[in-house]
Design a protein around this motif. Structure first.
Motif, PDB file in Angstrom:
ATOM      1  N   GLY A 105       0.836  -1.195   0.000  1.00  0.00           N
ATOM      2  CA  GLY A 105       0.000   0.000   0.000  1.00  0.00           C
ATOM      3  C   GLY A 105       0.875   1.251   0.000  1.00  0.00           C
ATOM      4  N   GLY A 106       0.221   2.423  -0.122  1.00  0.00           N
ATOM      5  CA  GLY A 106       0.955   3.680  -0.200  1.00  0.00           C
ATOM      6  C   GLY A 106       1.848   3.913   1.006  1.00  0.00           C
ATOM      7  N   ARG A 107       1.281   3.625   2.217  1.00  0.00           N
ATOM      8  CA  ARG A 107       2.069   3.891   3.431  1.00  0.00           C
ATOM      9  C   ARG A 107       3.299   2.973   3.512  1.00  0.00           C
ATOM     10  N   GLU A 108       3.086   1.709   3.144  1.00  0.00           N
ATOM     11  CA  GLU A 108       4.225   0.762   3.170  1.00  0.00           C
ATOM     12  C   GLU A 108       5.299   1.199   2.161  1.00  0.00           C
ATOM     13  N   LEU A 109       4.855   1.673   1.021  1.00  0.00           N
ATOM     14  CA  LEU A 109       5.823   2.138   0.017  1.00  0.00           C
ATOM     15  C   LEU A 109       6.613   3.340   0.535  1.00  0.00           C
ATOM     16  N   ARG A 110       5.907   4.244   1.214  1.00  0.00           N
ATOM     17  CA  ARG A 110       6.602   5.441   1.741  1.00  0.00           C
ATOM     18  C   ARG A 110       7.560   5.079   2.870  1.00  0.00           C
ATOM     19  N   ARG A 111       7.230   3.977   3.604  1.00  0.00           N
ATOM     20  CA  ARG A 111       8.201   3.530   4.624  1.00  0.00           C
ATOM     21  C   ARG A 111       9.497   3.056   3.950  1.00  0.00           C
ATOM     22  N   LEU A 112       9.331   2.378   2.814  1.00  0.00           N
ATOM     23  CA  LEU A 112      10.520   1.915   2.068  1.00  0.00           C
ATOM     24  C   LEU A 112      11.262   3.077   1.425  1.00  0.00           C
ATOM     25  N   GLU A 113      10.472   3.972   0.821  1.00  0.00           N
ATOM     26  CA  GLU A 113      11.058   5.089   0.053  1.00  0.00           C
ATOM     27  C   GLU A 113      10.344   6.379   0.452  1.00  0.00           C
ATOM     28  N   PRO A 114      10.847   7.072   1.478  1.00  0.00           N
ATOM     29  CA  PRO A 114      10.168   8.282   1.958  1.00  0.00           C
ATOM     30  C   PRO A 114      10.040   9.373   0.885  1.00  0.00           C
ATOM     31  N   ALA A 115      10.788   9.277  -0.192  1.00  0.00           N
ATOM     32  CA  ALA A 115      10.687  10.301  -1.243  1.00  0.00           C
ATOM     33  C   ALA A 115       9.368  10.203  -2.009  1.00  0.00           C
ATOM     34  N   LEU A 116       8.654   9.074  -1.899  1.00  0.00           N
ATOM     35  CA  LEU A 116       7.391   8.930  -2.643  1.00  0.00           C
ATOM     36  C   LEU A 116       6.327   9.849  -2.038  1.00  0.00           C
TER      37      LEU A 116
END
Ligand code: GLY
Length: 383
Positions: free
Chosen positions: A125-136
């Motif tokens: 999900g979006g939040r999990e992706l931002r945890r991996l890559e905060p630039a998203l």
């Protein structure tokens, strides 16, 4: 024992890789190119992404790409040692992200297709992706993690390949090839704008320009333009992602490939407008608009370069790797969006063909003989 003379037409990533491997394998190698390493390979983003570039119906290309990706770590390590300089491989992996509902539906289809093929893909999900890559940015609502799809700094790679080829004995001649010379069904050399070069084996790997060198290739290889941008991080700007980010933004694909030092390569447009390497205002606008929606922090970066290259397209998006026409003539072109990815397996296949050995398993699907009908229409015998 006589050493076989092998002439390589084209010093892009494919030509340089083949020249290095052949020179290291004992061939007397000459590379012809009026401007080595300045074409599509120089412009490229450097994604090594068979899985995230996969498309239903292109399973042979996926198999070839995965086989080449498996070779990349060994290829890069050997190259670094042979060249005495870094090959530029990055192993942080890739995320594929979507913004709107339509983009997410498209990624679901891709995820289902890749899962059915047994590929290593994780939905996030979006939040999990931002945890991996905060630039998203907040517009990113979902996506996939594909840790196996890698990247390479294409410019470090090209410099390393040339250095390794030269160290192994390859000579570079800055001339344009005009055509292949043959006698009695055997290749005898290459005609150039500065005289003939004698050869026992010739490899055509001149990218999108390969079609001008043999009638068999004229109707098969076509130019596909791509524009790309290079951005540099500035002090105080949000840090760049560490993984390659591929995104769909309202149905339009865009990608950002990280570079050491915090830079990003943003790509790429795709048009069929012939041998056109002008960078257009619309191309730059589209890339920046879509990339900024996914990575909002890039608004603070410096735009350091815009460039356009011409990919060599083929009718089925698979390259042409194999023998063609007279004995001693080989071709390795039509790599389209995948030249950098496919360099290791292409070079291995070309060396195997030169030595009379079998090519790697995934390569026969790329044999030019699959276009036997088109070749016959060109009025040339197919071996
Ligand atoms: N490999 C991605 C591109 O050609 O744009």
């Amino acid at each position: 024992m006589t050493i076989s003379r092998f002439t390589v037409i084209g010093a892009g990533v494919i030509g340089l890789s083949c020249a290095w491997r052949a020179a290291a394998g004992g061939f007397d190698v000459t590379v012809l190119d009026p401007a080595p390493a300045t074409g599509a390979s120089w412009v490229a983003g450097g994604m090594l992404a068979p899985v995230t570039e996969a498309w239903p119906g292109e399973e042979a290309l996926l198999e070839l790409g995965v086989a080449s990706l498996h070779r990349w770590p060994g290829f890069a390590a050997e190259l670094t040692a042979a060249a005495g300089r870094p090959a530029g491989l990055r192993t942080e992996g890739t995320v594929v992200v979507a913004t709107g509902a339509g983009d997410r539906a498209e990624l679901d289809t891709l995820a289902g297709y890749l899962a059915a093929l047994g590929r290593d893909v994780e939905r996030l999900g979006g939040r999990e992706l931002r945890r991996l890559e905060p630039a998203l940015g907040p517009e990113v609502r979902g996506g996939l993690s594909v840790p196996g799809d890698l990247a390479v700094d294409n410019r470090l790679l090209l410099a390393a390949l040339r250095a390794a080829a030269e160290r192994a004995g390859a000579r570079f001649v800055e001339r344009s090839a005009i055509g292949v010379l043959e006698d009695g069904g055997q290749v005898v050399g290459v005609a150039t704008d500065g005289g003939d070069v004698a050869a026992d084996h010739v490899l055509i790997c001149a990218g999108a320009r390969s079609g001008a060198l043999r009638p068999e290739l004229a109707g098969l290889i076509r130019p596909i333009k791509g524009e790309i941008l290079r951005l540099a991080h500035r002090a105080g700007a949000f840090p760049a992602p560490t993984r390659t980010v591929r995104a769909l933004v309202d149905g339009r694909p865009v990608y950002a490939v990280p570079r050491d030092g915090g830079g990003l390569v943003i790509g790429a447009t795709q048009y069929e407008t012939g041998f056109d390497t002008d960078v257009t205002v619309g191309g730059v606008r589209d890339l920046l608009r879509d990339a900024e929606r996914v990575l909002p922090g890039i608004a603070e970066y410096t735009l350091v370069e815009s460039a356009a290259g011409v990919r060599p397209g083929s009718p089925d998006n698979l390259p042409l790797i194999g023998a063609l026409g007279p004995a001693g003539l080989l071709v390795a072109t039509g790599h389209h969006r995948n030249g950098i990815l496919l360099a290791p397996i292409t070079a291995e296949a070309v060396l195997a063909l030169l030595q009379g050995h079998p090519v790697p398993d995934a390569v026969p699907a790329a044999d030019p003989s699959r276009f036997a009908k088109e070749v016959a229409h060109a009025g040339v015998d197919q071996r």
